[in-house]
Design an enzyme around this catalytic site. Structure first.
Site, PDB file in Angstrom:
ATOM      1  N   CYS A  70     -10.202  -3.643  -3.284  1.00  0.00           N
ATOM      2  CA  CYS A  70     -10.959  -4.882  -3.355  1.00  0.00           C
ATOM      3  C   CYS A  70     -12.056  -4.941  -2.273  1.00  0.00           C
ATOM      4  O   CYS A  70     -13.103  -4.354  -2.453  1.00  0.00           O
ATOM      5  CB  CYS A  70     -10.012  -6.082  -3.313  1.00  0.00           C
ATOM      6  N   HIS A 122      -6.299  -5.134  -7.419  1.00  0.00           N
ATOM      7  CA  HIS A 122      -5.202  -4.915  -6.460  1.00  0.00           C
ATOM      8  C   HIS A 122      -4.056  -4.164  -7.139  1.00  0.00           C
ATOM      9  O   HIS A 122      -3.157  -4.790  -7.701  1.00  0.00           O
ATOM     10  CB  HIS A 122      -4.677  -6.254  -5.944  1.00  0.00           C
ATOM     11  N   GLU A 180      -1.573  -2.781  -5.871  1.00  0.00           N
ATOM     12  CA  GLU A 180      -0.272  -2.916  -5.193  1.00  0.00           C
ATOM     13  C   GLU A 180       0.654  -3.932  -5.870  1.00  0.00           C
ATOM     14  O   GLU A 180       1.871  -3.829  -5.780  1.00  0.00           O
ATOM     15  CB  GLU A 180      -0.462  -3.279  -3.708  1.00  0.00           C
TER      16      GLU A 180
END
Ligand code: GLN
Length: 533
Positions: free
Chosen positions: A382, A508, A510
């Site tokens: 990001c 993102h 994750e």
């Protein structure tokens, strides 16, 4: 009417004792037994969502597929039960009140004085029941944030008390997760705070069915008996949840004490066989000594462990799959900016995570430059993508003025700029590009190699983006655009061809990594870092 079994989880003595992990672990054990499980978090704070809180206040903001900015416990739930949850799985005081106030203005309660009981509590109850019904769960686990005794938690506690007798509820039980502190000087574990906390809970009308004791060391049989006696539960209902080397061991620790069986018995549901072999293998792999890989995460909130929680988990998942232990070295971006990149020496990989604002930006750029020039595997996420674009524009294309309009609104070379839709938005809560968006990958790229498919979907949380005006020039200079949002032609992934592994994404990744299904980008990043070291 469909009826659900409910497990309500409350916390005692202090917060941050891992109540969310206990709830998630129980969800894991019940799902493993073939039950459909959902987990919901009720947060007593007045913010409508966690999106406007900074990491110092609240750790990371977890983003769901449907674009909600939620409490980080939802991340634990997703990772432990391996299901994607949605915005309704996180209810806050702010959300409850804004709904009730809107309804009041609309005239829904015409004639009535709108009160905490029954209007606020009814709203909470319907938000709890709706999630259970919509997810078609057999068992809904509902965790109340904060600690018993907090003033702002009272309407939630009252609502879960009432829910026991609600027609939509088949059976409900209450689990109290409490701290049993160890007094160093006396060398003893102390049960008194737990007794007080349960007393407080009972004074509001809730008798816990199960008590989970969080402690440094396992609690003894005698302590269990004492807690059972004073808190009016059976000794089999008291479970010990000591500190363990990895959070993924918690389900195993609770299963050894037959917690799921006991809970199912209390819910009058059949006990079923569990197969935890895969989970057990995962934990064994985590604990097995292996080669260490040092990943420098260059960010702002290095002293706050929870600030990059999903990121740390995603790195760990990728480490497990690559048979290495990932040592996460949290590096303060500001100090890289002022003192230089020396602290990055010897890094096997460098990661620049998401972020906001100008603090630490110079250090992030320096770290990106260091990774690019020294051929160190790099993952930008990001904000990490945005500054990787600026770094490349400045140092490869030679555009000295290249910048992001987030930091330099009037720049003459806005390679990262505010999205069209964002112009004119003045409210900051819930107005970013949020949640899952499609991305189409380009063949023969590192991204395609990682995912092994052309169409992917990833979760977003940002206001600014790669400015397409500069795309051709950047590509001519050697930047590879490997992922594009097909609907809006937005750049989602960039990489460098002449570098062992340099990739940055606007989304993102994750948030979607699970212990049993590590995220492909993290997997490849750690693989590159491990082979470089
Ligand atoms: N601040 C940047 C933006 O709003 C990046 C956000 C992030 O890293 N999550 O676009």
């Amino acid at each position: 009417m469909r009826k659900t079994h409910f497990i309500f989880v409350t916390g005692g003595v202090v917060s941050s004792i891992g109540k969310g992990i206990v709830a998630a672990s129980l969800g894991n054990l019940l799902k493993n037994r073939g039950y459909r499980v959902t987990v919901q978090k009720l947060d007593p704070y007045v913010n409508v969502d966690a999106g406007t809180m900074n990491p110092y206040q609240h750790g990371e903001v977890f983003v769901t597929d449907d674009g909600a900015e939620t409490d980080l416990d939802l991340g634990h739930y997703e990772r432990f039960i391996d299901e994607s949850l949605g915005r309704d799985n996180n209810v806050t005081t702010g959300k409850v009140y804004s709904t009730v106030i809107q309804r009041e203005r609309r005239g829904d309660y015409l004639g009535a004085t709108v009160q905490v009981i029954p209007h606020i509590t009814d709203q909470i109850k319907s938000m709890v029941i709706d999630v259970a019904a919509n997810s078609e769960a057999d068992i809904a686990i509902v965790e109340v944030g904060g600690t018993i005794g907090d003033i702002e938690g009272l309407p939630f506690i009252e609502a879960i008390r009432q829910l026991k007798n609600d027609p939509a509820v088949s059976r409900a039980i209450y689990i109290h997760v409490t701290l049993v502190p160890h007094l160093g000087a006396a060398g003893e574990l102390k049960t008194k705070p737990t007794q007080h906390s349960v007393k407080e809970l009972r004074s509001i009308g809730i008798q816990p069915d199960v008590i989970v004791c969080r402690s440094e060391k396992p609690i003894t049989k005698e302590m269990t008996a004492k807690i059972a006696l004073f808190c009016d539960v059976r000794p089999e209902a008291v479970f010990s949840c000591p500190d363990v080397p990895t959070i993924y061991e918690v389900p195993l620790c609770l299963d050894e004490q037959n917690m799921a069986d006991y809970v199912l018995e209390q819910l009058a549901l059949e006990k079923r066989m569990a197969d935890l072999s895969a989970w057990r293998e995962l934990v064994a792999k985590i604990k097995q000594p292996s080669r260490r890989v040092r990943i420098c995460v260059v960010g702002k909130y290095i002293e706050i462990k929870d600030a990059y929680l999903s990121l740390a988990e995603a790195l760990n998942h990728a480490g497990i799959a690559n048979n290495v232990t990932v040592d996460i070295d949290r590096i303060d971006a500001e100090s890289v900016g002022s003192e230089g990149t020396e602290c990055l020496q010897g890094a096997d990989g460098i990661l620049v995570p998401g972020g906001f604002g100008s603090r630490g930006v110079a250090g992030k750029i320096a770290a990106i430059n260091y990774a690019r020039v020294n051929n160190i595997p790099f993952l930008g996420i990001c904000y990490g993508l945005q500054w990787a674009v600026v770094e490349f524009a400045r140092n490869v294309c030679g555009w000295q003025e290249a910048d992001s309009t987030e930091v330099t609104p009037g720049t003459s070379c806005p390679v990262v700029a505010e999205m069209y839709e964002q112009k004119g938005i003045s409210e900051l809560g819930g107005t970013m590009r949020l949640g899952a968006y499609a991305c189409r990958l380009r063949r023969n790229t590192k991204a395609f190699e990682a995912y092994g498919q052309l169409e992917i979907s990833e979760r977003h949380r940002h206001r600014f983006e790669f400015n397409n005006r500069y795309r051709m020039d950047l590509e001519d200079a050697g930047m590879v655009i490997s992922g594009i949002n097909p609907d809006r032609n937005l750049v989602e992934i960039i990489e460098l061809r002449d570098h062992p592994w340099f990739l940055a994404c606007q989304f993102h990744p994750e948030y979607k990594s699970r212990p049993s299904r590590p995220h492909p980008l993290f997997l490849k990043f750690i693989e590159a870092a491990a082979s470089a070291g």
